[in-house]
Design a protein around this motif. Structure first.
Motif, short mmCIF file in Angstrom:
data_model
loop_
_atom_site.label_atom_id
_atom_site.label_comp_id
_atom_site.label_asym_id
_atom_site.label_seq_id
_atom_site.Cartn_x
_atom_site.Cartn_y
_atom_site.Cartn_z
N ARG A 14 -71.37 38.99 10.61
CA ARG A 14 -70.90 37.62 10.82
C ARG A 14 -71.29 36.81 9.62
O ARG A 14 -72.37 37.00 9.06
CB ARG A 14 -71.57 36.98 12.05
CG ARG A 14 -71.19 37.56 13.36
CD ARG A 14 -71.91 36.85 14.48
NE ARG A 14 -73.35 36.85 14.16
CZ ARG A 14 -74.28 36.34 14.93
NH1 ARG A 14 -73.96 35.74 16.03
NH2 ARG A 14 -75.55 36.39 14.59
N ARG A 66 -65.42 30.82 9.17
CA ARG A 66 -66.32 31.82 9.76
C ARG A 66 -65.57 33.15 9.78
O ARG A 66 -64.36 33.17 9.95
CB ARG A 66 -66.68 31.43 11.19
CG ARG A 66 -67.59 30.22 11.26
CD ARG A 66 -67.86 29.80 12.70
NE ARG A 66 -66.66 29.57 13.51
CZ ARG A 66 -65.87 28.50 13.43
NH1 ARG A 66 -66.13 27.55 12.57
NH2 ARG A 66 -64.81 28.38 14.20
N TRP A 67 -66.30 34.25 9.63
CA TRP A 67 -65.68 35.56 9.73
C TRP A 67 -66.56 36.49 10.53
O TRP A 67 -67.77 36.33 10.59
CB TRP A 67 -65.36 36.14 8.35
CG TRP A 67 -66.53 36.27 7.43
CD1 TRP A 67 -67.34 37.36 7.28
CD2 TRP A 67 -67.02 35.29 6.51
NE1 TRP A 67 -68.31 37.11 6.34
CE2 TRP A 67 -68.13 35.86 5.85
CE3 TRP A 67 -66.64 33.98 6.18
CZ2 TRP A 67 -68.85 35.16 4.88
CZ3 TRP A 67 -67.36 33.29 5.23
CH2 TRP A 67 -68.44 33.88 4.59
N THR A 68 -65.89 37.44 11.19
CA THR A 68 -66.59 38.43 12.00
C THR A 68 -65.97 39.80 11.77
O THR A 68 -64.80 39.92 11.44
CB THR A 68 -66.52 38.11 13.51
OG1 THR A 68 -65.14 38.03 13.89
CG2 THR A 68 -67.21 36.81 13.84
N ARG A 78 -79.52 35.16 11.03
CA ARG A 78 -78.71 35.04 9.82
C ARG A 78 -79.60 34.64 8.65
O ARG A 78 -80.63 34.02 8.82
CB ARG A 78 -77.65 33.95 10.00
CG ARG A 78 -76.55 34.33 10.93
CD ARG A 78 -75.56 33.20 11.02
NE ARG A 78 -74.45 33.61 11.85
CZ ARG A 78 -73.22 33.21 11.69
NH1 ARG A 78 -72.92 32.35 10.75
NH2 ARG A 78 -72.26 33.63 12.47
N TYR A 137 -60.93 36.03 10.23
CA TYR A 137 -61.34 34.73 9.70
C TYR A 137 -60.87 33.60 10.60
O TYR A 137 -59.74 33.63 11.10
CB TYR A 137 -60.77 34.53 8.29
CG TYR A 137 -61.52 35.32 7.25
CD1 TYR A 137 -62.47 34.72 6.45
CD2 TYR A 137 -61.29 36.69 7.12
CE1 TYR A 137 -63.16 35.47 5.51
CE2 TYR A 137 -61.98 37.43 6.18
CZ TYR A 137 -62.92 36.82 5.39
OH TYR A 137 -63.62 37.56 4.46
N SER A 174 -70.36 32.84 7.28
CA SER A 174 -69.65 31.57 7.21
C SER A 174 -69.95 30.86 5.90
O SER A 174 -70.98 31.08 5.28
CB SER A 174 -70.05 30.66 8.37
OG SER A 174 -71.39 30.23 8.24
N LEU A 183 -62.21 42.39 8.71
CA LEU A 183 -62.79 41.10 9.08
C LEU A 183 -61.71 40.17 9.63
O LEU A 183 -60.57 40.21 9.18
CB LEU A 183 -63.43 40.43 7.87
CG LEU A 183 -64.57 41.17 7.19
CD1 LEU A 183 -64.96 40.49 5.88
CD2 LEU A 183 -65.77 41.26 8.12
N SER A 218 -72.01 45.69 12.26
CA SER A 218 -71.86 44.31 12.75
C SER A 218 -71.99 43.38 11.56
O SER A 218 -72.78 43.63 10.65
CB SER A 218 -72.96 44.01 13.78
OG SER A 218 -72.82 42.70 14.27
#
Length: 144
Positions: free
Chosen positions: A92, A78-80, A4, A69, A94, A67, A90
């Motif tokens: 990710r 956080r989100w993915t 990250r 949350y 936060s 996404l 992909s």
């Protein structure tokens, strides 16, 4: 997914006020560079967005993605990625908020992978540009 990228900024407001702005995802196009449109598809029990569809236009990344949350009160989110786009494969991210003597330190972390091949240094530079633009926009929006 690769490492990250992160950055931090201090905002002269409390966590609840900053979290309120962060949770207003549909308002992002007003202050977050690169976000063109946000549609909240589902909200959590506390009314905050749980699932969204977002259209981004950030340098080489132009896409519409879904996404999910996960909120941690006023301490962060956080989100993915749950719905890949044509480019983003992909994602990710936060926000973490820590109170600091009358202000709040906000840390934004992000990791994005795409179908566009990019060497690590270029990818991290792009992530850093997105993060820094978002943090500066958040600060301006909250402190005005």
């Amino acid at each position: 997914m690769a490492d990250r990228t992160s950055s931090t900024i201090v905002i002269k407001r409390g966590r609840p006020e900053i979290t309120e702005v962060i949770a207003d995802l549909e308002g992002y196009p007003e202050w977050a560079g690169g976000i063109r449109d946000v549609e909240v598809l589902e909200a959590s029990a506390d009314g905050r967005p749980a699932r969204v569809r977002m259209t981004i236009d950030a340098g080489p990344i132009k896409d519409t993605i879904g996404l999910s949350y996960d909120w941690d009160g006023d301490e962060g989110v956080r989100w993915t990625l749950v719905e890949k786009g044509n480019v983003v494969t992909s994602l990710r991210g936060s926000y973490r908020l820590e109170e600091r003597e009358g202000a709040t330190e906000v840390t934004y972390e992000l990791a994005v992978d795409s179908r566009i091949p990019m060497i690590g240094m270029v990818k991290r530079r792009g992530e850093k540009m997105i993060i820094d633009s978002a943090l500066k926009g958040l600060k301006r929006h909250v402190e005005r």
